[in-house]
Design a protein around this motif. Sequence first.
Motif, PDB file in Angstrom:
ATOM      1  N   MET A   1      18.626  23.422  30.062  1.00  0.00           N
ATOM      2  CA  MET A   1      17.577  24.236  29.504  1.00  0.00           C
ATOM      3  C   MET A   1      16.832  23.399  28.468  1.00  0.00           C
ATOM      4  SD  MET A   1      17.822  27.706  27.180  1.00  0.00           S
ATOM      5  CE  MET A   1      18.869  28.515  28.337  1.00  0.00           C
ATOM      6  N   LYS A   2      15.510  23.484  28.501  1.00  0.00           N
ATOM      7  CA  LYS A   2      14.668  22.739  27.569  1.00  0.00           C
ATOM      8  C   LYS A   2      13.863  23.730  26.739  1.00  0.00           C
ATOM      9  CE  LYS A   2      12.852  18.870  29.056  1.00  0.00           C
ATOM     10  NZ  LYS A   2      11.986  17.889  29.715  1.00  0.00           N
ATOM     11  N   LYS A   3      13.820  23.503  25.428  1.00  0.00           N
ATOM     12  CA  LYS A   3      13.061  24.371  24.527  1.00  0.00           C
ATOM     13  C   LYS A   3      12.238  23.529  23.566  1.00  0.00           C
ATOM     14  CE  LYS A   3      15.404  28.672  24.336  1.00  0.00           C
ATOM     15  NZ  LYS A   3      15.393  29.781  23.442  1.00  0.00           N
ATOM     16  N   THR A   4      11.105  24.109  23.120  1.00  0.00           N
ATOM     17  CA  THR A   4      10.224  23.446  22.165  1.00  0.00           C
ATOM     18  C   THR A   4      10.242  24.231  20.857  1.00  0.00           C
ATOM     19  OG1 THR A   4       8.811  22.674  23.960  1.00  0.00           O
ATOM     20  CG2 THR A   4       7.855  22.661  21.751  1.00  0.00           C
ATOM     21  N   TYR A   5      10.342  23.499  19.751  1.00  0.00           N
ATOM     22  CA  TYR A   5      10.398  24.107  18.423  1.00  0.00           C
ATOM     23  C   TYR A   5       9.328  23.488  17.534  1.00  0.00           C
ATOM     24  CZ  TYR A   5      15.029  25.507  20.019  1.00  0.00           C
ATOM     25  OH  TYR A   5      16.072  26.048  20.735  1.00  0.00           O
ATOM     26  N   ASN A   6       8.778  24.285  16.629  1.00  0.00           N
ATOM     27  CA  ASN A   6       7.892  23.751  15.590  1.00  0.00           C
ATOM     28  C   ASN A   6       8.767  23.134  14.521  1.00  0.00           C
ATOM     29  OD1 ASN A   6       5.480  24.685  16.763  1.00  0.00           O
ATOM     30  ND2 ASN A   6       5.814  26.709  15.901  1.00  0.00           N
ATOM     31  N   ILE A   7       8.346  21.984  14.013  1.00  0.00           N
ATOM     32  CA  ILE A   7       9.122  21.274  13.004  1.00  0.00           C
ATOM     33  C   ILE A   7       8.175  20.723  11.952  1.00  0.00           C
ATOM     34  CG2 ILE A   7       9.091  19.139  14.359  1.00  0.00           C
ATOM     35  CD1 ILE A   7      11.881  18.511  13.233  1.00  0.00           C
ATOM     36  N   GLU A   8       8.599  20.767  10.708  1.00  0.00           N
ATOM     37  CA  GLU A   8       7.823  20.146   9.627  1.00  0.00           C
ATOM     38  C   GLU A   8       8.489  18.828   9.289  1.00  0.00           C
ATOM     39  OE1 GLU A   8       6.989  22.436   6.143  1.00  0.00           O
ATOM     40  OE2 GLU A   8       6.638  24.241   7.325  1.00  0.00           O
ATOM     41  N   VAL A   9       7.772  17.744   9.539  1.00  0.00           N
ATOM     42  CA  VAL A   9       8.294  16.417   9.252  1.00  0.00           C
ATOM     43  C   VAL A   9       7.181  15.631   8.562  1.00  0.00           C
ATOM     44  CG1 VAL A   9       7.773  15.586  11.579  1.00  0.00           C
ATOM     45  CG2 VAL A   9       9.488  14.420  10.237  1.00  0.00           C
ATOM     46  N   ASP A  10       7.541  14.873   7.512  1.00  0.00           N
ATOM     47  CA  ASP A  10       6.549  14.239   6.649  1.00  0.00           C
ATOM     48  C   ASP A  10       5.987  12.912   7.142  1.00  0.00           C
ATOM     49  OD1 ASP A  10       6.795  16.369   4.906  1.00  0.00           O
ATOM     50  OD2 ASP A  10       8.275  15.366   3.650  1.00  0.00           O
ATOM     51  N   LYS A  39       6.177  18.909  16.746  1.00  0.00           N
ATOM     52  CA  LYS A  39       6.989  19.621  17.738  1.00  0.00           C
ATOM     53  C   LYS A  39       8.269  18.852  18.013  1.00  0.00           C
ATOM     54  CE  LYS A  39       3.824  22.727  18.944  1.00  0.00           C
ATOM     55  NZ  LYS A  39       3.927  24.107  18.603  1.00  0.00           N
ATOM     56  N   MET A  40       9.322  19.594  18.277  1.00  0.00           N
ATOM     57  CA  MET A  40      10.599  19.033  18.702  1.00  0.00           C
ATOM     58  C   MET A  40      10.938  19.652  20.053  1.00  0.00           C
ATOM     59  SD  MET A  40      14.370  19.531  17.009  1.00  0.00           S
ATOM     60  CE  MET A  40      14.493  18.084  15.976  1.00  0.00           C
ATOM     61  N   ILE A  41      11.214  18.796  21.031  1.00  0.00           N
ATOM     62  CA  ILE A  41      11.617  19.270  22.352  1.00  0.00           C
ATOM     63  C   ILE A  41      13.078  18.888  22.530  1.00  0.00           C
ATOM     64  CG2 ILE A  41      11.248  19.114  24.841  1.00  0.00           C
ATOM     65  CD1 ILE A  41       8.331  18.230  24.141  1.00  0.00           C
ATOM     66  N   SER A  66      15.481  16.374   3.456  1.00  0.00           N
ATOM     67  CA  SER A  66      16.037  17.625   2.924  1.00  0.00           C
ATOM     68  C   SER A  66      15.087  18.822   3.007  1.00  0.00           C
ATOM     69  CB  SER A  66      16.493  17.434   1.482  1.00  0.00           C
ATOM     70  OG  SER A  66      15.384  17.077   0.671  1.00  0.00           O
ATOM     71  N   ASP A  67      13.774  18.568   3.032  1.00  0.00           N
ATOM     72  CA  ASP A  67      12.829  19.697   3.104  1.00  0.00           C
ATOM     73  C   ASP A  67      12.340  19.960   4.529  1.00  0.00           C
ATOM     74  OD1 ASP A  67      11.258  17.437   3.296  1.00  0.00           O
ATOM     75  OD2 ASP A  67       9.695  18.170   1.963  1.00  0.00           O
ATOM     76  N   CYS A  68      13.014  19.403   5.509  1.00  0.00           N
ATOM     77  CA  CYS A  68      12.655  19.619   6.918  1.00  0.00           C
ATOM     78  C   CYS A  68      12.843  21.078   7.288  1.00  0.00           C
ATOM     79  CB  CYS A  68      13.546  18.738   7.795  1.00  0.00           C
ATOM     80  SG  CYS A  68      13.510  19.179   9.526  1.00  0.00           S
ATOM     81  N   GLU A  69      11.904  21.629   8.023  1.00  0.00           N
ATOM     82  CA  GLU A  69      12.013  22.996   8.517  1.00  0.00           C
ATOM     83  C   GLU A  69      11.830  22.997  10.027  1.00  0.00           C
ATOM     84  OE1 GLU A  69      12.910  25.777   7.026  1.00  0.00           O
ATOM     85  OE2 GLU A  69      13.138  24.698   5.146  1.00  0.00           O
ATOM     86  N   ILE A  70      12.718  23.692  10.713  1.00  0.00           N
ATOM     87  CA  ILE A  70      12.619  23.861  12.170  1.00  0.00           C
ATOM     88  C   ILE A  70      12.533  25.356  12.423  1.00  0.00           C
ATOM     89  CG2 ILE A  70      13.701  23.491  14.412  1.00  0.00           C
ATOM     90  CD1 ILE A  70      15.264  21.163  13.078  1.00  0.00           C
ATOM     91  N   GLU A  71      11.467  25.772  13.103  1.00  0.00           N
ATOM     92  CA  GLU A  71      11.289  27.193  13.427  1.00  0.00           C
ATOM     93  C   GLU A  71      12.162  27.531  14.610  1.00  0.00           C
ATOM     94  OE1 GLU A  71       7.447  29.124  14.332  1.00  0.00           O
ATOM     95  OE2 GLU A  71       6.758  28.046  12.556  1.00  0.00           O
ATOM     96  N   LEU A  72      13.199  28.339  14.368  1.00  0.00           N
ATOM     97  CA  LEU A  72      14.112  28.690  15.459  1.00  0.00           C
ATOM     98  C   LEU A  72      13.736  29.986  16.123  1.00  0.00           C
ATOM     99  CD1 LEU A  72      17.526  27.679  13.885  1.00  0.00           C
ATOM    100  CD2 LEU A  72      16.034  26.365  15.342  1.00  0.00           C
TER     101      LEU A  72
END
Length: 72
Positions: A1-10, A39-41, A66-72
């Motif tokens: 299964m493959k999923k795409t997530y929004n990610i905040e990376v600097d 995006k993270m796949i 440390s401030d990375c956010e991944i929208e789950l």
Amino acid sequence: MKKTYNIEVDCANCANLMEATTRKVAGVATATVNFMTQKMIVEFEDGQEPSQVMKEVRKACKKVESDCEIEL
């Protein structure tokens, strides 16, 4: 299964480090982090529960940035 997530990376370097770190998490078959699209796949191994695996991915990525956010 493959999923795409929004990610905040600097930065692009952090994206590369997060990608490498994510690939080491149990239950992850492959992972790609795109700095430009924020995006993270993630492709999960068969029989893995994505929500459980992503909790571990989030912990691993927070060690890189440390401030990375991944929208789950």
